[in-house]
Write a protein that holds these residues in place. Structure first.
Motif, PDB file in Angstrom:
ATOM      1  N   HIS A  41       4.989   6.043  -5.272  1.00 57.38           N
ATOM      2  CA  HIS A  41       4.253   7.274  -4.981  1.00 57.38           C
ATOM      3  C   HIS A  41       4.281   7.585  -3.491  1.00 57.38           C
ATOM      4  O   HIS A  41       4.362   6.674  -2.671  1.00 57.38           O
ATOM      5  N   THR A  42       4.156   8.855  -3.158  1.00 59.36           N
ATOM      6  CA  THR A  42       4.136   9.260  -1.746  1.00 59.36           C
ATOM      7  C   THR A  42       2.727   9.256  -1.153  1.00 59.36           C
ATOM      8  O   THR A  42       2.569   9.462   0.047  1.00 59.36           O
ATOM      9  N   THR A  43       1.716   9.013  -1.985  1.00 55.51           N
ATOM     10  CA  THR A  43       0.334   8.977  -1.488  1.00 55.51           C
ATOM     11  C   THR A  43      -0.338   7.640  -1.810  1.00 55.51           C
ATOM     12  O   THR A  43      -1.561   7.560  -1.892  1.00 55.51           O
ATOM     13  N   ALA A  44       0.475   6.605  -1.983  1.00 58.24           N
ATOM     14  CA  ALA A  44      -0.044   5.248  -2.206  1.00 58.24           C
ATOM     15  C   ALA A  44       0.965   4.264  -1.635  1.00 58.24           C
ATOM     16  O   ALA A  44       2.176   4.436  -1.808  1.00 58.24           O
ATOM     17  N   GLY A  45       0.478   3.253  -0.940  1.00 57.26           N
ATOM     18  CA  GLY A  45       1.365   2.305  -0.280  1.00 57.26           C
ATOM     19  C   GLY A  45       1.115   0.870  -0.687  1.00 57.26           C
ATOM     20  O   GLY A  45       0.275   0.585  -1.541  1.00 57.26           O
ATOM     21  N   ILE A  46       1.855  -0.019  -0.045  1.00 56.24           N
ATOM     22  CA  ILE A  46       1.729  -1.461  -0.248  1.00 56.24           C
ATOM     23  C   ILE A  46       1.565  -2.110   1.118  1.00 56.24           C
ATOM     24  O   ILE A  46       2.299  -1.779   2.062  1.00 56.24           O
ATOM     25  N   THR A  47       0.627  -3.034   1.237  1.00 57.04           N
ATOM     26  CA  THR A  47       0.461  -3.763   2.494  1.00 57.04           C
ATOM     27  C   THR A  47       0.128  -5.217   2.216  1.00 57.04           C
ATOM     28  O   THR A  47      -0.311  -5.575   1.115  1.00 57.04           O
ATOM     29  N   VAL A  48       0.328  -6.048   3.225  1.00 48.53           N
ATOM     30  CA  VAL A  48      -0.132  -7.439   3.220  1.00 48.53           C
ATOM     31  C   VAL A  48      -1.252  -7.495   4.242  1.00 48.53           C
ATOM     32  O   VAL A  48      -1.072  -7.083   5.393  1.00 48.53           O
ATOM     33  N   ASN A  49      -2.415  -7.985   3.798  1.00 49.02           N
ATOM     34  CA  ASN A  49      -3.557  -8.023   4.696  1.00 49.02           C
ATOM     35  C   ASN A  49      -4.503  -9.126   4.264  1.00 49.02           C
ATOM     36  O   ASN A  49      -4.261  -9.803   3.259  1.00 49.02           O
ATOM     37  N   GLU A  50      -5.601  -9.265   4.989  1.00 51.29           N
ATOM     38  CA  GLU A  50      -6.575 -10.330   4.702  1.00 51.29           C
ATOM     39  C   GLU A  50      -7.202 -10.142   3.328  1.00 51.29           C
ATOM     40  O   GLU A  50      -7.593  -9.041   2.954  1.00 51.29           O
ATOM     41  N   ASN A  51      -7.318 -11.275   2.598  1.00 55.26           N
ATOM     42  CA  ASN A  51      -7.934 -11.211   1.269  1.00 55.26           C
ATOM     43  C   ASN A  51      -9.184 -12.075   1.165  1.00 55.26           C
ATOM     44  O   ASN A  51      -9.680 -12.299   0.072  1.00 55.26           O
TER      45      ASN A  51
END
Length: 137
Positions: A41-51
């Motif tokens: 999607h162009t309005t949703a992304g993927i990231t790696v961050n603190e969990n």
């Protein structure tokens, strides 16, 4: 490659998908390689961050909202979600994570997140696992 459905419940939201990706990797039998995780999607992304601390997600979303507010009166895009497009471009639509011993190589406090910026919606993300040719399929 496989595609996974995900349902978001808020306008801006971060949903951890680490365990889903890990289960998929285990099902492939690949022990060494990389996993590419991509939002479709162009309005949703993927990231790696603190969990570990849920406040990080809230701060992350708040700071993005400060930089890209929903002041769409001047935007030409008819859907009024230019801020969501900007957030996705900033966060990125995909992440690549190493695999070793059949597991994602992540730090102690890291997780993979699907980032919704124009929800709530039914969404999809894709995962492609590539073998390095050592110790697995």
């Amino acid at each position: 490659m496989d595609i996974f459905p995900i349902v978001t419940n808020q306008h801006d939201e971060m949903i951890e998908i680490t365990e889903s990706i890990q289960r998929y990797i285990q099902s492939t039998g690949i022990l060494e390689g990389i996993a590419v995780i991509s939002s479709l999607h162009t309005t949703a992304g993927i990231t790696v961050n603190e969990n570990a601390d849920p406040d990080v997600k809230q701060d992350f979303l708040r700071r993005l909202a400060e930089v890209f507010p929903w002041e769409h009166k001047l935007d030409l895009h008819a859907e009024g979600n230019t801020a969501a497009h900007l957030k996705t471009s900033t966060v990125g639509h995909a992440q690549t994570v190493l695999i070793s011993g059949g597991r994602l190589v992540l730090g102690t406090w890291q997780g993979v997140y699907f980032c919704e910026f124009d929800g709530p919606r039914s969404r999809k993300y894709a995962v492609q696992v590539l073998s390095s040719g050592k110790g697995g399929a």
